[in-house]
Design a protein around this motif. Structure first.
Motif, PDB file in Angstrom:
ATOM      1  N   THR A   3      23.986  43.575  -4.446  1.00 29.71           N
ATOM      2  CA  THR A   3      22.804  44.124  -5.105  1.00 29.71           C
ATOM      3  C   THR A   3      22.026  44.957  -4.105  1.00 29.71           C
ATOM      4  O   THR A   3      22.099  44.727  -2.900  1.00 29.71           O
ATOM      5  CB  THR A   3      21.896  43.020  -5.666  1.00 29.71           C
ATOM      6  N   ALA A  92      21.002  54.249  -1.608  1.00 27.60           N
ATOM      7  CA  ALA A  92      22.334  53.900  -2.099  1.00 27.60           C
ATOM      8  C   ALA A  92      23.147  53.292  -0.967  1.00 27.60           C
ATOM      9  O   ALA A  92      22.858  53.498   0.214  1.00 27.60           O
ATOM     10  CB  ALA A  92      23.039  55.135  -2.659  1.00 27.60           C
ATOM     11  N   SER A  94      27.403  52.242   0.154  1.00 20.73           N
ATOM     12  CA  SER A  94      28.821  52.296  -0.148  1.00 20.73           C
ATOM     13  C   SER A  94      29.557  51.469   0.906  1.00 20.73           C
ATOM     14  O   SER A  94      29.071  51.253   1.993  1.00 20.73           O
ATOM     15  CB  SER A  94      29.339  53.732  -0.145  1.00 20.73           C
ATOM     16  N   TYR A 100      29.240  55.153  -4.562  1.00 21.04           N
ATOM     17  CA  TYR A 100      27.903  54.640  -4.332  1.00 21.04           C
ATOM     18  C   TYR A 100      27.423  53.661  -5.377  1.00 21.04           C
ATOM     19  O   TYR A 100      27.771  53.764  -6.538  1.00 21.04           O
ATOM     20  CB  TYR A 100      26.901  55.800  -4.369  1.00 21.04           C
ATOM     21  N   THR A 101      26.545  52.746  -4.922  1.00 26.28           N
ATOM     22  CA  THR A 101      25.714  51.968  -5.821  1.00 26.28           C
ATOM     23  C   THR A 101      24.281  52.313  -5.481  1.00 26.28           C
ATOM     24  O   THR A 101      23.865  52.180  -4.324  1.00 26.28           O
ATOM     25  CB  THR A 101      25.951  50.460  -5.662  1.00 26.28           C
TER      26      THR A 101
ATOM     27  N   TYR B  36      29.569  60.081 -12.295  1.00 29.46           N
ATOM     28  CA  TYR B  36      28.385  59.239 -12.403  1.00 29.46           C
ATOM     29  C   TYR B  36      27.552  59.708 -13.596  1.00 29.46           C
ATOM     30  O   TYR B  36      27.580  60.863 -13.987  1.00 29.46           O
ATOM     31  CB  TYR B  36      27.523  59.334 -11.142  1.00 29.46           C
ATOM     32  N   ARG B  45      24.721  56.041 -12.063  1.00 27.87           N
ATOM     33  CA  ARG B  45      25.547  54.849 -12.283  1.00 27.87           C
ATOM     34  C   ARG B  45      27.006  55.269 -12.343  1.00 27.87           C
ATOM     35  O   ARG B  45      27.349  56.241 -13.008  1.00 27.87           O
ATOM     36  CB  ARG B  45      25.129  54.171 -13.577  1.00 27.87           C
ATOM     37  N   PHE B  46      27.849  54.556 -11.639  1.00 27.84           N
ATOM     38  CA  PHE B  46      29.291  54.836 -11.629  1.00 27.84           C
ATOM     39  C   PHE B  46      29.869  54.718 -13.033  1.00 27.84           C
ATOM     40  O   PHE B  46      29.589  53.771 -13.763  1.00 27.84           O
ATOM     41  CB  PHE B  46      29.993  53.847 -10.688  1.00 27.84           C
TER      42      PHE B  46
END
Lengths: 111, 112
Positions: A3, A92, A94, A100-101, B36, B45-46
Motif C-alpha cells: 500500500t 508512486a 514500483s 507503478y502504483t 493506465y 490505475r494499472f
C-alpha cells in the motif's frame, strides 16, 4: 499486500511559504519511488525518482526538492512556494513487473 | 525511453466497444506496453500490460501486432464510469529501473 500512503489530500498555501508532502509505502522493501505533478488539464510530469535511501534524481530543475530519509519514505519539499507550483502531486512506487502504483494524490493550491 | 502517440480524445456511447490505439515506433526489445486509467483527482490505475500478441483480463484486452510498433486497448461495452483519461506507456520491467514517461493520454468520454 503493498500500500502507498500520501498526505495531505488537499493543501492551500500562500506564496513564499514552505512545503512538505510525505509519501510512505508499506509491504515492500527497497521500492523505486517517484514524485509526479499534474497541472490542470495536463499530463503527468515526472519530478523526482529514487532507487534507494538518499538517492534522488531530478527530472526537471525547479523550485522543488525531494528526499528519501528511509527506505519506504519519500518527501517532496519547497522552501518558498510559487504560484506555478500549484497542481496535483502524485507519489508512486514500483518494484515489480507491473509498473507503478500511485498514491491518492495531494491537490496543492498556492495563493 | 520509447515515445508514445495516442489520440487526445475519443467519444463513445454506452454499451459500445472502444478501441484506443497507441503508436510506439521505437519500442525496444525489452520494453513492455502498459495502460493506465485515471479519473479526475485520482492517481492513475494499472489496467493491463503486455509484451506481444494479445492479453485479456477482466477489464480490458490489449492487442499488440507482431512488429510491436503499436498497441490497441480494447474496452468492451463501456459505461459512463469508464469516462477517464487512458495512458499508454512503454518501458522495461525490473526492480532496478522502471521509469516511465506519461504522455497526455486519451480522454475518453462515454455518452449516455
Amino acid at each position: 499486500s503493498q500500500t502507498i500512503h500520501q498526505w495531505p489530500a488537499t493543501l492551500v498555501q500562500p506564496v513564499g511559504s514552505p512545503l512538505s508532502l510525505e509519501c510512505t509505502v508499506e509491504g515492500t522493501s527497497n521500492p523505486n519511488l517517484y514524485w509526479y505533478r499534474q497541472a490542470a488539464g495536463r499530463g503527468l510530469q515526472l519530478l523526482f525518482y529514487s532507487v534507494g535511501i538518499g538517492q534522488i534524481s531530478s527530472e526537471v530543475p525547479q523550485n522543488l526538492s525531494a528526499s528519501r530519509p528511509q527506505d519506504r519514505q519519500f518527501i517532496l519539499s519547497s522552501k518558498k512556494l510559487l504560484l506555478s507550483d500549484s497542481g496535483f502531486y502524485l507519489c508512486a512506487w514500483s518494484g515489480g513487473g507491473y509498473g507503478y502504483t500511485f498514491g491518492s494524490g495531494t491537490r496543492l493550491t498556492v495563493v | 525511453l520509447a515515445k508514445t502517440t495516442q489520440p487526445i480524445s475519443m467519444d463513445s456511447y454506452e454499451g459500445q466497444e472502444v478501441n484506443i490505439t497507441c503508436s510506439h515506433n521505437n519500442i525496444a526489445t525489452n520494453d513492455y506496453i502498459t495502460w493506465y486509467q485515471q479519473f479526475p483527482s485520482q492517481g492513475p490505475r494499472f489496467i493491463i500490460q503486455g509484451y506481444k500478441t494479445k492479453v485479456t483480463n477482466e477489464v480490458a484486452s490489449l492487442f499488440i501486432p507482431a512488429d510491436r510498433k503499436s498497441s490497441t486497448l480494447s474496452l468492451p461495452r463501456v459505461s459512463l464510469s469508464d469516462t477517464a483519461v487512458y495512458y499508454c506507456l512503454v518501458g522495461s520491467r525490473g526492480a532496478g529501473s522502471y521509469q516511465l514517461t506519461f504522455g497526455k493520454g486519451t480522454k475518453l468520454s462515454v455518452i449516455p
